[in-house]
Scaffold this active site. Structure first.
Site, PDB file in Angstrom:
ATOM      1  N   GLY A  30       0.816  -1.207   0.000  1.00  0.00           N
ATOM      2  CA  GLY A  30       0.000   0.000   0.000  1.00  0.00           C
ATOM      3  C   GLY A  30       0.849   1.256   0.000  1.00  0.00           C
ATOM      4  N   GLN A  31       0.200   2.325   0.272  1.00  0.00           N
ATOM      5  CA  GLN A  31       0.878   3.612   0.242  1.00  0.00           C
ATOM      6  C   GLN A  31       0.095   4.571   1.123  1.00  0.00           C
ATOM      7  OE1 GLN A  31       3.735   4.459  -1.864  1.00  0.00           O
ATOM      8  NE2 GLN A  31       3.699   6.142  -0.389  1.00  0.00           N
ATOM      9  N   GLY A  32       0.556   4.758   2.336  1.00  0.00           N
ATOM     10  CA  GLY A  32      -0.119   5.712   3.214  1.00  0.00           C
ATOM     11  C   GLY A  32       0.441   7.105   3.006  1.00  0.00           C
ATOM     12  N   LYS A  52       4.114  -0.593  10.399  1.00  0.00           N
ATOM     13  CA  LYS A  52       3.790   0.766   9.932  1.00  0.00           C
ATOM     14  C   LYS A  52       4.745   1.739  10.611  1.00  0.00           C
ATOM     15  CE  LYS A  52      -0.090   4.065   9.785  1.00  0.00           C
ATOM     16  NZ  LYS A  52      -1.551   4.222   9.863  1.00  0.00           N
ATOM     17  N   ASP A 150     -11.927   9.661  10.606  1.00  0.00           N
ATOM     18  CA  ASP A 150     -11.468   9.475   9.220  1.00  0.00           C
ATOM     19  C   ASP A 150     -12.017   8.174   8.629  1.00  0.00           C
ATOM     20  OD1 ASP A 150     -10.211  10.315   6.934  1.00  0.00           O
ATOM     21  OD2 ASP A 150      -8.191   9.704   7.554  1.00  0.00           O
TER      22      ASP A 150
HETATM   23  N1  ATP Z   1      -2.404  -4.404   8.912  1.00  0.00           N
HETATM   24  C1  ATP Z   1      -2.235  -4.261   7.602  1.00  0.00           C
HETATM   25  N2  ATP Z   1      -2.139  -5.345   6.811  1.00  0.00           N
HETATM   26  C2  ATP Z   1      -1.939  -5.222   5.472  1.00  0.00           C
HETATM   27  N3  ATP Z   1      -1.823  -4.030   4.838  1.00  0.00           N
HETATM   28  C3  ATP Z   1      -1.908  -2.919   5.585  1.00  0.00           C
HETATM   29  C4  ATP Z   1      -2.119  -2.966   6.995  1.00  0.00           C
HETATM   30  N4  ATP Z   1      -2.156  -1.701   7.476  1.00  0.00           N
HETATM   31  C5  ATP Z   1      -1.994  -0.906   6.416  1.00  0.00           C
HETATM   32  N5  ATP Z   1      -1.845  -1.616   5.275  1.00  0.00           N
HETATM   33  C6  ATP Z   1      -1.640  -1.076   3.913  1.00  0.00           C
HETATM   34  O1  ATP Z   1      -0.941   0.147   4.017  1.00  0.00           O
HETATM   35  C7  ATP Z   1      -1.735   1.229   3.494  1.00  0.00           C
HETATM   36  C8  ATP Z   1      -1.534   2.470   4.338  1.00  0.00           C
HETATM   37  O2  ATP Z   1      -1.941   2.219   5.667  1.00  0.00           O
HETATM   38  P1  ATP Z   1      -2.619   3.335   6.573  1.00  0.00           P
HETATM   39  O3  ATP Z   1      -3.902   3.765   5.976  1.00  0.00           O
HETATM   40  O4  ATP Z   1      -2.679   2.820   7.969  1.00  0.00           O
HETATM   41  O5  ATP Z   1      -1.518   4.464   6.438  1.00  0.00           O
HETATM   42  P2  ATP Z   1      -1.632   6.047   6.553  1.00  0.00           P
HETATM   43  O6  ATP Z   1      -0.296   6.593   6.240  1.00  0.00           O
HETATM   44  O7  ATP Z   1      -2.230   6.401   7.868  1.00  0.00           O
HETATM   45  O8  ATP Z   1      -2.624   6.329   5.379  1.00  0.00           O
HETATM   46  P3  ATP Z   1      -3.582   7.553   5.115  1.00  0.00           P
HETATM   47  O9  ATP Z   1      -3.264   8.608   6.131  1.00  0.00           O
HETATM   48  O10 ATP Z   1      -3.251   7.933   3.717  1.00  0.00           O
HETATM   49  O11 ATP Z   1      -4.949   6.990   5.273  1.00  0.00           O
HETATM   50  C9  ATP Z   1      -3.160   0.701   3.513  1.00  0.00           C
HETATM   51  O12 ATP Z   1      -3.954   1.321   2.541  1.00  0.00           O
HETATM   52  C10 ATP Z   1      -2.969  -0.778   3.253  1.00  0.00           C
HETATM   53  O13 ATP Z   1      -2.818  -1.022   1.864  1.00  0.00           O
END
Ligand code: ATP
Length: 372
Positions: A30-32, A52, A150
């Site tokens: 993915g890509q957060g 993460k 969110d």
């Molecule tokens: N527990 C998990 N298992 C598998 N993939 C995950 C998991 N947690 C996150 N991901 C992948 O990582 C991506 C980013 O995670 P997350 O939404 O928690 O990050 P973020 O940086 O807070 O994102 P944003 O702020 O853009 O919503 C998710 O869209 C998903 O594809």
């Protein structure tokens, strides 16, 4: 200054973890917008986990919005959740690079954004079930006295066992007076409740609003309003009523349609007052449709006698699901999503969720931040 603060702080010193020594980073997933997430092997346990690591500057920027409020960190919040529809967080801490990190169960599956876009058999078959699972997760959240802030498909995954999981707690705040004060617009613009956009006092009902937008999108592949590219556009669209979902999906179970439309009410007092109350008609619809499906299976001649339940026809789909009868017979003609989901200008950059199969482009941030 920060060093002095830390030095005199009474908080216990958190040991720093060298990520590269502790984990085998198998691959980025993915890509957060706020973090990097890896599929990783934890050398301590041998287990595959989701690791993460939060972006340092962006996290500081976000935390600065809650200055003086002592907002708990994402990891501190995440480890407290124990619910089948919320990702399990095993551990959190600080890396040797001074970044916050979380160790979670690794979810093999798809982003809900992908399923919304794909409208594949899984989605059509299980949509109502997923809506209820998400509602249960939010209900749990609210009972534990948090506000998610969110809720949107990007922050939700569905695993290979068809179990929905809420995955991102970056904007979660305690449901306490200090965090409900007007001002902070953090979130994802297209899913934001009007009172949040208008910088009024908030409550857990902002999650009920975002949940309703998400359900609307799960069913119709579009948002309840026309495209909202910027926060200004969102401000305008909250002054017009949302398009009635029943108009788009005439065969949608009316209980489901009414539940969603009530969740989208402009004024929080007109919305469902609790997530639990909103879940009731959805669960009722699910039950009714299971019963209808059972009845239609046990009476082969029933088909000849009646046209079946009004909400039952889903012509292109396999007719095995318990809940598919609650859903629409046909997708609306303009189901193709026209709307780009953009961030609030003063929110951390938010984007569409990538998925295993279908990466989505990053939305552009149009304007500089506003003050929270
Ligand atoms: N527990 C998990 N298992 C598998 N993939 C995950 C998991 N947690 C996150 N991901 C992948 O990582 C991506 C980013 O995670 P997350 O939404 O928690 O990050 P973020 O940086 O807070 O994102 P944003 O702020 O853009 O919503 C998710 O869209 C998903 O594809």
């Amino acid at each position: 200054m920060n060093f002095l603060k830390r030095f005199f702080s009474k908080q216990p010193r958190i040991p720093r973890v060298n990520i590269k020594q502790r984990f085998e980073l198998i691959g980025r997933v993915g890509q957060g917008s706020m973090s990097k997430v890896w599929r990783a092997r934890d050398y301590n346990t041998g287990k595959i986990v989701a690791l993460k690591v939060l972006h340092k500057e962006k996290t500081e920027e976000l935390e600065a919005r809650f200055v003086g409020l002592d907002k708990p960190k994402e990891g501190e919040i995440a480890v407290q959740f124990h619910h089948p529809n919320i990702v399990k967080t095993f551990e959190h801490g600080i890396t040797t690079e001074n970044e916050q990190f979380l160790v979670m169960e690794f979810i093999e599956g798809y982003s809900l954004s992908y399923l919304v876009e794909a409208q594949n058999e899984d989605m059509r078959t299980n949509c109502l079930k997923y809506m209820i699972q998400l509602g249960e997760a939010i209900h749990y959240f609210h009972q534990e006295n948090w506000i998610h802030r969110d809720i949107c498909p990007r922050n939700i995954m569905v695993d290979n066992e068809h179990q929905l999981k809420l995955i991102d707690f970056g904007l979660v705040v305690p449901n306490t007076a200090a965090f409900l004060q007007p001002g902070n617009r953090t979130g994802t613009a297209a899913y934001m409740a009007p009172e949040l956009i208008k910088r009024q006092k908030t409550s857990q009902k902002i999650d009920i609003f975002s949940y309703s937008v998400t359900c609307y999108e799960m069913l119709t592949k579009r948002l309840p309003w026309e495209a909202a590219e910027t926060l200004d556009a969102v401000l305008q669209h909250i002054n017009t009523p949302p398009e009635n979902i029943q108009k788009l999906l005439p065969d949608l179970n009316p209980q489901v349609a009414e539940a969603i439309m009530k969740g989208l009410e402009l004024y929080p007092q007109d919305r469902w007052q609790t997530m639990e109350a909103m879940l009731e008609p959805l669960k009722q619809a699910y039950k009714t449709n299971r019963q209808q499906l059972r009845d239609s299976k046990s009476k082969p001649s029933a088909k000849m006698q009646t046209a079946g339940p009004k909400t039952a026809a889903v012509p292109p789909m396999k007719k095995t699901a318990d809940d598919q009868t609650a859903l629409q017979a046909k997708r609306p003609p303009h189901a193709k999503k026209k709307i780009k989901k953009n961030d609030a200008q003063d929110a951390p950059l938010k984007k569409e969720s990538p998925s295993k199969k279908k990466p989505t482009p990053k939305p552009k941030r149009k304007n500089p931040d506003e003050n929270p």
